[in-house]
Design an enzyme around this catalytic site. Structure first.
Site, PDB file in Angstrom:
ATOM      1  N   GLY A  16       0.832  -1.194   0.000  1.00 52.74           N
ATOM      2  CA  GLY A  16       0.000   0.000   0.000  1.00 52.74           C
ATOM      3  C   GLY A  16       0.864   1.239   0.000  1.00 52.74           C
ATOM      4  O   GLY A  16       2.093   1.185  -0.086  1.00 52.74           O
ATOM      5  N   GLU A  17       0.212   2.391   0.094  1.00 50.28           N
ATOM      6  CA  GLU A  17       0.921   3.671   0.072  1.00 50.28           C
ATOM      7  C   GLU A  17       0.126   4.687   0.870  1.00 50.28           C
ATOM      8  O   GLU A  17      -1.102   4.725   0.795  1.00 50.28           O
ATOM      9  CB  GLU A  17       1.114   4.146  -1.365  1.00 50.28           C
ATOM     10  CG  GLU A  17       1.975   5.378  -1.500  1.00 50.28           C
ATOM     11  CD  GLU A  17       2.356   5.649  -2.948  1.00 50.28           C
ATOM     12  OE1 GLU A  17       3.058   6.644  -3.195  1.00 50.28           O
ATOM     13  OE2 GLU A  17       1.945   4.851  -3.824  1.00 50.28           O
ATOM     14  N   PHE A  37       3.342   8.628   4.451  1.00 49.17           N
ATOM     15  CA  PHE A  37       4.783   8.427   4.630  1.00 49.17           C
ATOM     16  C   PHE A  37       5.440   8.031   3.316  1.00 49.17           C
ATOM     17  O   PHE A  37       6.490   8.541   2.945  1.00 49.17           O
ATOM     18  CB  PHE A  37       5.021   7.330   5.677  1.00 49.17           C
ATOM     19  CG  PHE A  37       6.467   6.995   5.893  1.00 49.17           C
ATOM     20  CD1 PHE A  37       7.201   7.632   6.881  1.00 49.17           C
ATOM     21  CD2 PHE A  37       7.102   6.052   5.105  1.00 49.17           C
ATOM     22  CE1 PHE A  37       8.538   7.341   7.065  1.00 49.17           C
ATOM     23  CE2 PHE A  37       8.438   5.753   5.282  1.00 49.17           C
ATOM     24  CZ  PHE A  37       9.153   6.403   6.276  1.00 49.17           C
ATOM     25  N   VAL A  44       4.709   0.980   1.252  1.00 48.44           N
ATOM     26  CA  VAL A  44       4.942  -0.103   2.204  1.00 48.44           C
ATOM     27  C   VAL A  44       5.076  -1.403   1.422  1.00 48.44           C
ATOM     28  O   VAL A  44       4.249  -1.701   0.554  1.00 48.44           O
ATOM     29  CB  VAL A  44       3.789  -0.226   3.222  1.00 48.44           C
ATOM     30  CG1 VAL A  44       4.077  -1.330   4.232  1.00 48.44           C
ATOM     31  CG2 VAL A  44       3.569   1.109   3.938  1.00 48.44           C
ATOM     32  N   LYS A  84       8.710   0.161   5.349  1.00 45.48           N
ATOM     33  CA  LYS A  84       8.190   1.473   4.944  1.00 45.48           C
ATOM     34  C   LYS A  84       9.322   2.290   4.325  1.00 45.48           C
ATOM     35  O   LYS A  84      10.405   2.412   4.897  1.00 45.48           O
ATOM     36  CB  LYS A  84       7.601   2.208   6.143  1.00 45.48           C
ATOM     37  CG  LYS A  84       6.522   1.415   6.878  1.00 45.48           C
ATOM     38  CD  LYS A  84       5.810   2.240   7.936  1.00 45.48           C
ATOM     39  CE  LYS A  84       4.899   3.254   7.309  1.00 45.48           C
ATOM     40  NZ  LYS A  84       4.048   3.934   8.314  1.00 45.48           N
ATOM     41  N   ASP A  87      19.928  25.909  -7.657  1.00 47.30           N
ATOM     42  CA  ASP A  87      19.011  25.215  -6.757  1.00 47.30           C
ATOM     43  C   ASP A  87      19.721  24.068  -6.043  1.00 47.30           C
ATOM     44  O   ASP A  87      19.172  22.974  -5.913  1.00 47.30           O
ATOM     45  CB  ASP A  87      17.802  24.687  -7.537  1.00 47.30           C
ATOM     46  CG  ASP A  87      16.648  24.292  -6.617  1.00 47.30           C
ATOM     47  OD1 ASP A  87      16.558  24.852  -5.510  1.00 47.30           O
ATOM     48  OD2 ASP A  87      15.845  23.432  -7.011  1.00 47.30           O
TER      49      ASP A  87
END
Length: 359
Positions: free
Chosen positions: A84-85, A88, A91, A112, A181
């Protein structure tokens, strides 16, 4: 690591400083709404502590994972193992070998991986680590460990490689290029932790002829832009030097240029480090606690002095990137000598201890 330095990922080759492994108790249902609610409701918990404090308190219970271990366990962070996501990051499901290296059954875990573009991910991770550090129940996930901090020599090599890249842009081409940058999240790391500068969308051709600067609109990232550039729009290669000085202090301290999770007096990195000059007895207070005593104090002081010279308000008094490279090369040599001296001292003291006759 995070490192914790905030280095950004480039596809699958980026080392994430902030990675953790949590035991996966229920493989058929990796999502744990109760834990999600507990993590999101972090306002009811004490303010998240810093990474060094968490390690100091829990290191005897945590296992330290290398990036290679986590990458192999997830088959290179394969999408096929993605569970999943969230805020954070992603995972992944993986099987970790026993810490004792035995032949026992692997432990199923959830790994994670921080999304470098997440604004709240790091804060949520700290809150979750703090929460999991005080709970223990068979129906709650268990924190197993996290990646270690980057060692001193690796940090020096990253600084040096980044400086060499900027020196090439400033002097190694037919035209002078201003990066404009430079920041820690634009320094990517490959499998050997070699730095690669990225994101050249704001790079600008430097002044030609007798001109000392080019005039342009002010763009970049808050906290890294040189003051004269912000005030006047005058851009020069010295602007890159200011940004480099900021990143040097980030690597030395393990802190971000702006961290609102810290006390007000410590939120702005450049203001905080001014309290601990390189020549003062309090200087060691700025060094990342995760380095412990595994660094050369002399080299660290010289790096801090170099950062201060890059952060000179008068842009004309800042060093060139070629001079920065020379100082960092010397710091690397000093650190190597310090490491060898420490090893010899340890071997001698150990030898004496072994040969000492019992009373």
């Amino acid at each position: 690591m995070k490192c914790f330095f905030p280095f950004k990922e480039k596809r699958k080759s980026k080392k994430e400083v902030s990675q953790s492994a949590t035991e996966l108790r229920n493989k058929s249902n990796p999502s744990n709404p109760a834990l999600d609610r507990a993590t999101k409701s972090s306002s009811s918990l004490p303010s998240p502590k810093s990474i060094p404090e968490l390690y100091k308190e829990r290191e005897h219970n945590l296992r330290v994972f290398s990036f290679q271990e986590l990458r192999e366990a997830t088959n290179g962070f394969s999408r096929s193992l993605k569970l999943g996501e969230g805020g954070f990051g992603r995972v992944y499901k993986a099987a970790i070998r026993p810490s004792d290296g035995g032949t026992g059954s692997p432990i199923w875990v959830a790994i994670k991986k921080l999304n470098p573009h997440s604004l709240q991910g790091h804060k949520q991770w700290l809150a979750e680590v703090q929460f999991l550090g005080v709970v223990n129940h068979p129906n709650l996930v268990k924190l197993l460990g996290a990646l270690p901090a980057l060692p001193w020599m690796t940090r020096l090599k990253i600084m040096l490689g980044a400086a060499q890249g900027l020196a090439y842009l400033h002097k190694g081409l037919e035209v002078q290029v201003i990066y404009r940058d430079f920041k820690s999240s634009n320094v990517l790391l490959d499998e050997e932790f070699r730095p690669k500068l990225s994101d050249f969308g704001l790079a600008r051709e430097g002044p030609t002829g007798d001109r000392s600067h080019v005039s342009t609109s002010v763009v970049g990232t808050y906290g890294y832009a040189a003051p004269e550039y912000i005030k006047t729009g005058h851009l020069s290669i010295s602007s890159d030097l200011w940004s480099f000085g900021v990143v040097l202090y980030e690597i030395l301290t393990g802190r971000r240029v702006l961290d609102k999770n810290r006390p007000i007096s410590e939120q702005k990195l450049l203001y905080w480090v001014r309290q601990f000059p390189a020549d003062s007895k309090r200087f060691s207070m700025v060094i990342d606690p995760l380095l412990r005593d595994q660094y050369s104090l002399t080299a660290a002081q010289n790096v801090a002095k170099l950062a201060d010279s890059c952060l000179n308000n008068n842009s004309k008094d800042r060093p060139t990137m070629s001079q920065v490279v020379e100082v960092l090369e010397q710091a690397l040599r000093d650190s190597q000598g310090s490491t060898n001296s420490f090893k010899r001292s340890f071997e001698v003291s150990t030898s004496k201890l072994v040969k000492r006759k019992p009373k």
